[in-house]
Design a protein around this motif. Structure first.
Motif, PDB file in Angstrom:
ATOM      1  N   LYS A  65       0.633  -1.016  -0.175  1.00 44.52           N
ATOM      2  CA  LYS A  65      -0.051   0.032  -0.256  1.00 44.52           C
ATOM      3  C   LYS A  65       0.946   1.378   0.099  1.00 44.52           C
ATOM      4  O   LYS A  65       1.846   1.352   0.834  1.00 44.52           O
ATOM      5  N   ALA A  66       0.636   2.206  -0.874  1.00 43.66           N
ATOM      6  CA  ALA A  66       1.358   3.462  -1.178  1.00 43.66           C
ATOM      7  C   ALA A  66       1.241   4.163   0.071  1.00 43.66           C
ATOM      8  O   ALA A  66       2.311   4.948   0.449  1.00 43.66           O
ATOM      9  N   LYS A  67       0.134   4.417   0.649  1.00 42.80           N
ATOM     10  CA  LYS A  67      -0.108   5.108   1.807  1.00 42.80           C
ATOM     11  C   LYS A  67       0.833   4.611   3.250  1.00 42.80           C
ATOM     12  O   LYS A  67       1.182   5.365   4.322  1.00 42.80           O
ATOM     13  N   GLU A  68       1.340   3.354   3.022  1.00 44.41           N
ATOM     14  CA  GLU A  68       2.293   2.946   4.281  1.00 44.41           C
ATOM     15  C   GLU A  68       3.727   2.913   3.816  1.00 44.41           C
ATOM     16  O   GLU A  68       4.447   3.292   4.636  1.00 44.41           O
ATOM     17  N   VAL A  69       4.067   2.829   2.524  1.00 45.79           N
ATOM     18  CA  VAL A  69       5.417   2.663   2.029  1.00 45.79           C
ATOM     19  C   VAL A  69       6.024   3.931   1.898  1.00 45.79           C
ATOM     20  O   VAL A  69       7.174   4.338   2.300  1.00 45.79           O
TER      21      VAL A  69
END
Length: 526
Positions: free
Chosen positions: A161-165
């Motif tokens: 997930k981009a919002k985590e990475v």
């Protein structure tokens, strides 16, 4: 085999959270073997080396129309596979079976190739460099890393997930790269991450590649593969022959015409394109050698070169006099690394290194990279000037840093125009034997073309001690005072920049509080 890769992922997870952990989790998932996608992609691209993936990128530039997506026919032109391989890649990575992201396709070719990790990281950094100047923002590096996770996730079934990475990568770039940390302190975390271009090729090699090397070596990408497809033939990317590929009109639009690619007429093809006519290429080369002017090509106008001089004002020529060839090689390596140019392409040529009265003058020729770089020689010179002016640039932080503290880029050789009759030393009213006040008026000029007047120039000014107006020690003391004043001025400028950033942040906080107060008042009034 899936359990073996899960064990590797658990082992690397103990090293700490961050992008490396996400990379191992996406690449070492059991879906690599159970779905069969990973081994199939390695068979398709395992024969590709670094030259082959750059050839695909050059071919894409020839087809690119600016929107960043590819049709199935364009993918067929970029990949020299049979139809089953083409359909496998299209089904796996296309969006709604209509288009494929060009960056995603280039990432697939790079990740599953047999190039070294250093070559893969440099290639992907160049693909995601939107400005094409050799310097990237933190956001572009994060997008590059996220694209690699997306490609591996579609292969193994473990999607990141981009919002985590992305926040993790933003924090890790600040911790790893000093230039990112300095930019964050000066501009704020968000502005520096989104817009500040401080990550050059030197930072990619020195910080980013080592940070992902261990995680990369744990992936099944390094397993031996057999039965690989043949890479593109030599010269494939530069071939001028293009087949006519009709693009179907949109559904429901019968009036939309069918687009076709331009087809070069057979009689307009360059000599040597047809193997049966390759002997004509040799004949044309012989004719070119026979038609060389009497004075050679020295008097001819260069195709695309920038002739510049770099004045290193606080560098002593004696420090490099013993090894001028070594200094030239170090200079070429530093400039090529800072500008994202290949060292072997003769893009930066040192013509001369001379002594400039307490400084070093380096005369250089700059040429753009052939076929793979859209920047002109003038653009490269402008980028070099910006890197010399920025203390956080890759050039100023490399091996040449001690020579470039106060270096300037000149468009003409440094010259001095000094006439003592213009303003002789003012005589003292107390007699000829009294101490003289050092007064000297000097003009520094350079010869240049009018279109290059935007480039700063400096003249080599004759010192006051050489004229007898003062002693060498007095001149050095005055120079030390000037340097200290300049340093104090620079520190004041930095404090002013930080104060402005703090003021902007405070005003934003006040605005948010005012909006909150207004909202609370409206709620109480209701």
């Amino acid at each position: 085999q899936g359990g073996r890769w899960v064990g590797r992922a658990r082992r690397f997870a103990k090293m700490g959270s961050g992008y490396s952990q996400a990379l191992v989790a996406s690449g070492a998932a059991p879906g690599w073997s159970s779905t069969g996608r990973g081994p199939k992609l390695r068979q398709l691209f395992g024969g590709y080396r670094v030259t082959d993936i750059w050839a695909v990128q050059r071919k894409f530039k020839a087809l690119d129309d600016g929107h960043g997506f590819l049709s199935f026919e364009e993918v067929q032109e970029l990949l020299c596979f049979e139809e089953p391989g083409q359909l496998f890649i299209w089904d796996l990575f296309s969006q709604q079976n209509e288009l494929m992201s060009a960056k995603e396709l280039l990432t697939v070719v790079c990740v599953f190739s047999s190039a070294f990790v250093e070559e893969k990281v440099q290639f992907l950094a160049a693909v995601f460099d939107a400005a094409g100047r050799g310097l990237r923002t933190g956001k572009e590096i994060a997008d590059c890393g996220m694209m690699v996770l997306t490609v591996l996730g579609k292969t193994t079934g473990h999607l990141a997930k981009a919002k985590e990475v992305t926040p993790q990568m933003q924090a890790e770039l600040v911790d790893m790269i000093p230039a990112c940390a300095e930019a964050m302190e000066a501009l704020g975390a968000k502005e520096a991450f989104l817009n500040e271009r401080v990550i050059g090729s030197l930072e990619v090699d020195r910080f980013i590649t080592p940070s992902v090397r261990d995680a990369y070596e744990s992936l099944p990408l390094l397993d031996p593969v057999t039965g690989t497809a043949q890479p593109p033939p030599p010269g494939w990317a530069t071939a001028q022959i293009r087949e006519t590929v009709p693009v179907p009109a949109k559904k429901g639009d019968a009036s939309s015409p069918r687009k076709e690619r331009d087809v070069a007429p057979k009689d307009q093809l360059p000599v040597g394109s047809d193997p049966s006519l390759r002997h004509l290429s040799w004949m044309s080369r012989l004719e070119e050698k026979e038609n060389v002017p009497a004075g050679g090509y020295a008097d001819a106008e260069p195709v695309d070169t920038a002739h510049r001089w770099i004045l290193m004002q606080e560098a002593e020529f004696a420090s490099i006099a013993k090894d001028i060839p070594g200094f030239k090689m170090m200079f070429c390596k530093g400039v090529c690394s800072g500008l994202g140019l290949p060292l072997h392409g003769n893009c930066v040529e040192v013509l001369n290194v001379s002594n400039g009265s307490g400084s070093i003058v380096v005369e250089i020729l700059m040429r753009p990279r052939s076929h793979t770089d859209s920047r002109t020689a003038i653009a490269l010179a402008g980028l070099l000037e910006k890197q010399l002016a920025s203390p956080h640039s890759a050039l100023r932080r490399g091996q040449l840093s001690k020579y470039l503290i106060s270096a300037q880029l000149l468009a003409a050789p440094p010259q001095a125009v000094c006439d003592e009759t213009i303003a002789p030393p003012t005589p003292s009213p107390h007699g000829p034997d009294s101490p003289k006040i050092p007064v000297q008026v000097q003009d520094g000029g350079t010869q240049t073309d009018s279109f290059e007047l935007g480039t700063p120039r400096a003249a080599v000014i004759k010192g006051a001690a050489a004229t007898g107006a003062c002693t060498r020690q007095e001149e050095e003391e005055l120079a030390t005072q000037i340097r200290e004043a300049v340093r104090q001025l620079e520190m004041a400028r930095q404090r002013q920049t930080k104060a402005k950033a703090g003021e902007k942040k405070a005003l934003e906080e006040i605005r948010k509080r005012d909006e909150l107060i207004t909202q609370l008042r409206d709620e109480l009034g209701a």
